[in-house]
Design a protein around this motif. Structure first.
Motif, PDB file in Angstrom:
ATOM      1  N   LEU A 193       0.817  -1.386   0.224  1.00 33.91           N
ATOM      2  CA  LEU A 193       0.038  -0.170  -0.037  1.00 33.91           C
ATOM      3  C   LEU A 193       0.469   1.164  -0.161  1.00 33.91           C
ATOM      4  CD1 LEU A 193      -2.799  -0.692   2.212  1.00 33.91           C
ATOM      5  CD2 LEU A 193      -3.184  -0.258   0.488  1.00 33.91           C
ATOM      6  N   VAL A 194       1.571   1.385   0.973  1.00 32.71           N
ATOM      7  CA  VAL A 194       2.563   1.816   1.080  1.00 32.71           C
ATOM      8  C   VAL A 194       3.465   2.446  -0.325  1.00 32.71           C
ATOM      9  CG1 VAL A 194       4.908   3.738   2.353  1.00 32.71           C
ATOM     10  CG2 VAL A 194       3.314   2.327   3.637  1.00 32.71           C
ATOM     11  N   PHE A 195       4.242   1.346  -0.765  1.00 32.83           N
ATOM     12  CA  PHE A 195       5.076   1.316  -1.683  1.00 32.83           C
ATOM     13  C   PHE A 195       3.723   2.140  -3.086  1.00 32.83           C
ATOM     14  CE2 PHE A 195       6.488  -0.893  -6.240  1.00 32.83           C
ATOM     15  CZ  PHE A 195       8.044  -0.214  -5.811  1.00 32.83           C
ATOM     16  N   GLY A 204       2.852  10.323 -11.056  1.00 31.55           N
ATOM     17  CA  GLY A 204       2.024  11.977 -11.304  1.00 31.55           C
ATOM     18  C   GLY A 204       0.513  10.625 -11.713  1.00 31.55           C
ATOM     19  N   GLN A 205       0.415   9.696 -11.480  1.00 30.40           N
ATOM     20  CA  GLN A 205      -0.759   9.032 -10.916  1.00 30.40           C
ATOM     21  C   GLN A 205      -1.862   9.220  -9.943  1.00 30.40           C
ATOM     22  OE1 GLN A 205      -1.392   7.540 -14.570  1.00 30.40           O
ATOM     23  NE2 GLN A 205       0.433   8.311 -14.667  1.00 30.40           N
ATOM     24  N   PRO A 206      -2.794   8.603  -9.378  1.00 27.44           N
ATOM     25  CA  PRO A 206      -3.626   9.005  -8.902  1.00 27.44           C
ATOM     26  C   PRO A 206      -3.544   7.975  -7.359  1.00 27.44           C
ATOM     27  CG  PRO A 206      -4.967   8.320 -10.529  1.00 27.44           C
ATOM     28  CD  PRO A 206      -3.644   8.307 -10.916  1.00 27.44           C
ATOM     29  N   PRO A 207      -2.631   8.111  -6.376  1.00 24.66           N
ATOM     30  CA  PRO A 207      -1.689   7.801  -5.300  1.00 24.66           C
ATOM     31  C   PRO A 207      -2.962   7.067  -4.401  1.00 24.66           C
ATOM     32  CG  PRO A 207      -2.919   9.862  -4.508  1.00 24.66           C
ATOM     33  CD  PRO A 207      -2.781  10.195  -6.188  1.00 24.66           C
ATOM     34  N   VAL A 208      -4.179   7.042  -4.104  1.00 20.57           N
ATOM     35  CA  VAL A 208      -4.880   5.755  -3.659  1.00 20.57           C
ATOM     36  C   VAL A 208      -5.596   4.984  -4.258  1.00 20.57           C
ATOM     37  CG1 VAL A 208      -7.125   5.272  -2.615  1.00 20.57           C
ATOM     38  CG2 VAL A 208      -6.205   7.737  -1.773  1.00 20.57           C
ATOM     39  N   TRP A 209      -5.825   5.096  -5.724  1.00 23.16           N
ATOM     40  CA  TRP A 209      -5.769   3.877  -6.814  1.00 23.16           C
ATOM     41  C   TRP A 209      -4.589   2.941  -6.954  1.00 23.16           C
ATOM     42  CZ3 TRP A 209      -8.615   0.581  -8.211  1.00 23.16           C
ATOM     43  CH2 TRP A 209      -8.712   0.081  -8.974  1.00 23.16           C
ATOM     44  N   GLY A 210      -3.387   4.247  -7.005  1.00 29.10           N
ATOM     45  CA  GLY A 210      -2.233   3.326  -7.394  1.00 29.10           C
ATOM     46  C   GLY A 210      -1.595   1.960  -6.050  1.00 29.10           C
ATOM     47  N   LEU A 212      -3.850   1.177  -3.867  1.00 30.89           N
ATOM     48  CA  LEU A 212      -4.868  -0.032  -4.076  1.00 30.89           C
ATOM     49  C   LEU A 212      -4.895  -1.371  -5.464  1.00 30.89           C
ATOM     50  CD1 LEU A 212      -8.549   1.734  -3.253  1.00 30.89           C
ATOM     51  CD2 LEU A 212      -7.121   0.252  -1.199  1.00 30.89           C
ATOM     52  N   LYS A 213      -4.340  -0.715  -5.533  1.00 30.28           N
ATOM     53  CA  LYS A 213      -4.230  -1.719  -7.034  1.00 30.28           C
ATOM     54  C   LYS A 213      -3.272  -2.462  -6.893  1.00 30.28           C
ATOM     55  CE  LYS A 213      -2.567  -0.079 -10.832  1.00 30.28           C
ATOM     56  NZ  LYS A 213      -1.934   0.992 -12.303  1.00 30.28           N
ATOM     57  N   MET A 214      -1.829  -2.605  -6.463  1.00 27.95           N
ATOM     58  CA  MET A 214      -1.008  -2.773  -5.441  1.00 27.95           C
ATOM     59  C   MET A 214      -0.718  -3.687  -4.970  1.00 27.95           C
ATOM     60  SD  MET A 214       3.148  -3.435  -6.551  1.00 27.95           S
ATOM     61  CE  MET A 214       3.179  -1.502  -7.405  1.00 27.95           C
ATOM     62  N   ALA A 215      -1.873  -3.516  -3.737  1.00 27.39           N
ATOM     63  CA  ALA A 215      -1.708  -4.377  -2.301  1.00 27.39           C
ATOM     64  C   ALA A 215      -3.033  -5.233  -2.716  1.00 27.39           C
ATOM     65  CB  ALA A 215      -2.880  -3.597  -1.656  1.00 27.39           C
TER      66      ALA A 215
END
Length: 233
Positions: A193-195, A204-210, A212-215
């Motif tokens: 999540l942090v990464f 420059g991407q939406p951080p919350v979505w990024g 959630l996607k990674m996790a």
């Protein structure tokens, strides 16, 4: 009073090659050993076995990832050298066709015919400048750093190893694989999540979505490995 025009400071992402290598290494390092440890936790009753197999995968994975990064860097260098040699041949053997290509490229940039004619004469007066213009604007190629291949190999390998130790760390301090998996999932998913958040912010991407996607990717990989191992154990 400072003029607003001069006070403006553009912020651009620097060291993009290193950032990309870190992202590649960390994302795979956090995900693959996590999935392997989860799969083993569903099939064996020994934390020591999970740790041994996990460490072996981290070592093998970091070497393989580093080698892949090195070969990718060398391939980029060789491709650039091949295209550079071809452009030199074309400038030497078919200069009129190459001048026409320069004029076409300048026309696509919106230059007027008179300006294009002067620019073509100027650009093609020096063969080296001519070739560099074609490499950049016709082929879209920038000369790669010859030192980038070993740098990429080292960065990806180290990032993978560091990332791989995160999901395995829980098994060193727990008595059973099931307990280790629980703590490993918490630690690894928090790191993902942090990464994912930081990576998305920097690119420059939406951080919350990024995040959630990674996790979610890591969780799905681990769940699939666990269920398959449990099914065949």
């Amino acid at each position: 009073m400072v003029n607003a025009q001069h006070a403006h400071t553009e912020q651009h992402l620097t060291s993009s090659a290193m950032l990309q290598d870190i992202v590649i290494g960390l994302s795979d390092g956090l995900t693959v050993p996590f999935a392997l440890a989860a799969g083993l936790s569903g099939a064996v009753q020994s934390s020591a076995l999970v740790i041994t197999a996990g460490l072996a995968e981290v070592v093998a994975g970091s070497i393989a990832m580093g080698l892949g990064g090195y070969l990718a860097g060398r391939t980029e260098i060789e491709h650039y050298a091949s295209e550079l040699a071809r452009e030199h041949r074309e400038v030497r053997d078919i200069p009129e066709a190459e001048r026409a290509e320069v004029d076409e490229l300048l026309a696509d940039m919106g230059l007027s015919p008179a300006t294009r004619a002067a620019a073509v004469r100027e650009l093609t007066a020096d063969p080296e400048q001519w070739v560099q213009f074609m490499m950049k604007y016709e082929l879209g190629l920038e000369e790669p750093d010859p030192k980038q291949a070993p740098k990429s190999a080292a960065t990806i390998s180290l990032a993978y190893a560091l990332g791989g130790l995160v999901p395995l760390s829980a098994y060193f301090f727990t008595s059973t694989p099931a307990e280790g998996l629980g703590w490993s999932a918490v630690i690894t998913l928090l790191c993902l999540l942090v990464f994912g958040y930081l990576k998305s912010r920097m690119t420059g991407q939406p951080p919350v979505w990024g995040a959630l996607k990674m996790a979610t990717t890591g969780a799905l990989a681990a769940a699939a490995a666990f269920l398959v191992a449990r099914q065949f154990s």
